[in-house]
Motif scaffolding. Structure first.
Motif, PDB file in Angstrom:
ATOM      1  N   MET A   1      -5.275   0.121  -4.067  1.00 52.47           N
ATOM      2  CA  MET A   1      -5.408   0.365  -2.630  1.00 52.47           C
ATOM      3  C   MET A   1      -5.425   1.871  -2.380  1.00 52.47           C
ATOM      4  O   MET A   1      -4.563   2.598  -2.865  1.00 52.47           O
ATOM      5  CB  MET A   1      -4.249  -0.291  -1.869  1.00 52.47           C
TER       6      MET A   1
ATOM      7  N   CYS B   1       5.509   3.174  -5.037  1.00 50.26           N
ATOM      8  CA  CYS B   1       4.263   2.417  -4.831  1.00 50.26           C
ATOM      9  C   CYS B   1       3.146   3.103  -5.621  1.00 50.26           C
ATOM     10  O   CYS B   1       2.155   3.577  -5.037  1.00 50.26           O
ATOM     11  CB  CYS B   1       3.897   2.358  -3.351  1.00 50.26           C
TER      12      CYS B   1
ATOM     13  N   VAL C   1      -0.726   2.772  -5.148  1.00 44.03           N
ATOM     14  CA  VAL C   1      -1.425   3.324  -3.984  1.00 44.03           C
ATOM     15  C   VAL C   1      -2.048   4.663  -4.374  1.00 44.03           C
ATOM     16  O   VAL C   1      -1.343   5.597  -4.764  1.00 44.03           O
ATOM     17  CB  VAL C   1      -0.469   3.515  -2.787  1.00 44.03           C
TER      18      VAL C   1
ATOM     19  N   ASP D   1      -8.411   2.274   2.523  1.00 38.32           N
ATOM     20  CA  ASP D   1      -7.891   0.941   2.845  1.00 38.32           C
ATOM     21  C   ASP D   1      -6.719   1.033   3.817  1.00 38.32           C
ATOM     22  O   ASP D   1      -6.516   0.143   4.645  1.00 38.32           O
ATOM     23  CB  ASP D   1      -7.403   0.240   1.569  1.00 38.32           C
TER      24      ASP D   1
ATOM     25  N   SER E   1       3.617  -3.470   1.045  1.00 44.97           N
ATOM     26  CA  SER E   1       3.413  -4.841   0.580  1.00 44.97           C
ATOM     27  C   SER E   1       2.714  -5.687   1.643  1.00 44.97           C
ATOM     28  O   SER E   1       1.797  -6.463   1.343  1.00 44.97           O
ATOM     29  CB  SER E   1       4.758  -5.467   0.214  1.00 44.97           C
TER      30      SER E   1
ATOM     31  N   GLU F   1      -0.920  -4.758   1.778  1.00 47.30           N
ATOM     32  CA  GLU F   1      -1.632  -5.317   0.622  1.00 47.30           C
ATOM     33  C   GLU F   1      -1.948  -6.795   0.837  1.00 47.30           C
ATOM     34  O   GLU F   1      -3.047  -7.264   0.513  1.00 47.30           O
ATOM     35  CB  GLU F   1      -0.790  -5.146  -0.640  1.00 47.30           C
ATOM     36  N   GLN F   2      -0.992  -7.531   1.395  1.00 50.78           N
ATOM     37  CA  GLN F   2      -1.204  -8.953   1.660  1.00 50.78           C
ATOM     38  C   GLN F   2      -2.323  -9.158   2.675  1.00 50.78           C
ATOM     39  O   GLN F   2      -3.163 -10.048   2.522  1.00 50.78           O
ATOM     40  CB  GLN F   2       0.097  -9.584   2.161  1.00 50.78           C
TER      41      GLN F   2
END
Length: 246
Positions: free
Chosen positions: A1, A24, A27, A49, A112, A115-116
């Motif tokens: 991402m 993270c 990322v 993103d 998170s 991302e989902q």
């Protein structure tokens, strides 16, 4: 991402970069941007993103930047110290935000969630937020009588108002100063229900743009445009009580 970091404060960008790399690492940070204009250009060129976006920035706020962007197919995680109006708008549109100073657990949770949403191909909610903001602003206009006539502005465009005898100076986000022939008391009666607080006999401030409070006899308040204003002793408690509610 892929992600962009947009914040006018370098130390905030540095801390967020460090936390993302540590907690993270998946990322990929494409760029760090120090202003809304710089962020807009990066978004339209790099198509990230995810965007970590500061709300209060001089000249062009985070919301202003989103309105100016021609590309909106990205997720947003807002970062803010405290801003009652902004947080209300963000929550209303089911968007995410992180309070400064950034907590690593909150950061992990927010990333998170983004991302989902990205994996599920759920449509970004940026356009929905902008529609909401435009609707809110339509009912939040005030007319300032000037020498040339009337200037229509939104209350969120005002950093603070300053008394000048029987006149009042309006300090706006775009750097403009408007002098009107009304007392600060008259202006206060119009703006006190719109998130403004009289912190001194000479100053009425927009609580949206308070950056920090400096303790003292009455103390001082630093606004988003880096202007430091005095807080009188008899206004101190009311002001601090309002801040605690934000």
């Amino acid at each position: 991402m892929t992600a962009l970091l947009i914040d006018d404060e370098k130390h905030c960008r540095d801390v967020l970069t460090l936390l993302l790399k540590r907690y993270c690492p998946h990322v990929q940070i494409l760029a760090n941007c120090a202003s809304g204009a710089e962020g807009q250009a990066a978004i339209e060129t790099l198509h990230p993103d995810l965007v970590f976006l500061d709300i209060e920035m001089p000249g062009m706020s985070g919301f202003d930047m989103l309105e100016a962007c021609r590309y909106s197919k990205f997720r947003v995680i807002f970062t803010t110290a405290f801003n009652e109006y902004a947080i209300k708008a963000i929550k209303h549109n089911a968007l995410d935000y992180i309070l400064k100073p950034v907590d690593k657990d909150e950061l992990i949770r927010a990333v998170s969630k983004a991302e989902q949403e990205l994996a599920s191909q759920a449509p970004p909610r940026v356009d929905q937020l902008l529609t909401y903001l435009q609707t809110q602003r339509a009912g939040d206009r005030i007319a300032l009588p000037t020498m040339e006539g009337l200037q229509i502005i939104h209350s969120e465009e005002i950093y603070y108002c300053e008394s000048d005898g029987g006149y009042t100076r309006f300090a706006l986000k775009n750097g403009q100063i408007i002098l009107i022939s009304k007392t600060l008391k008259e202006v206060e009666e119009v703006l006190e229900s719109k998130g403004f607080c009289r912190v001194h006999h000479s100053y009425l401030i927009n609580l949206r743009y308070v950056q920090r409070y400096i303790r003292g006899d009455g103390g001082e308040v630093v606004m988003a445009n880096n202007k430091t204003l005095p807080v009188s002793r008899n206004k101190k408690q009311e002001f601090l009580s309002l801040l605690e509610k934000i």
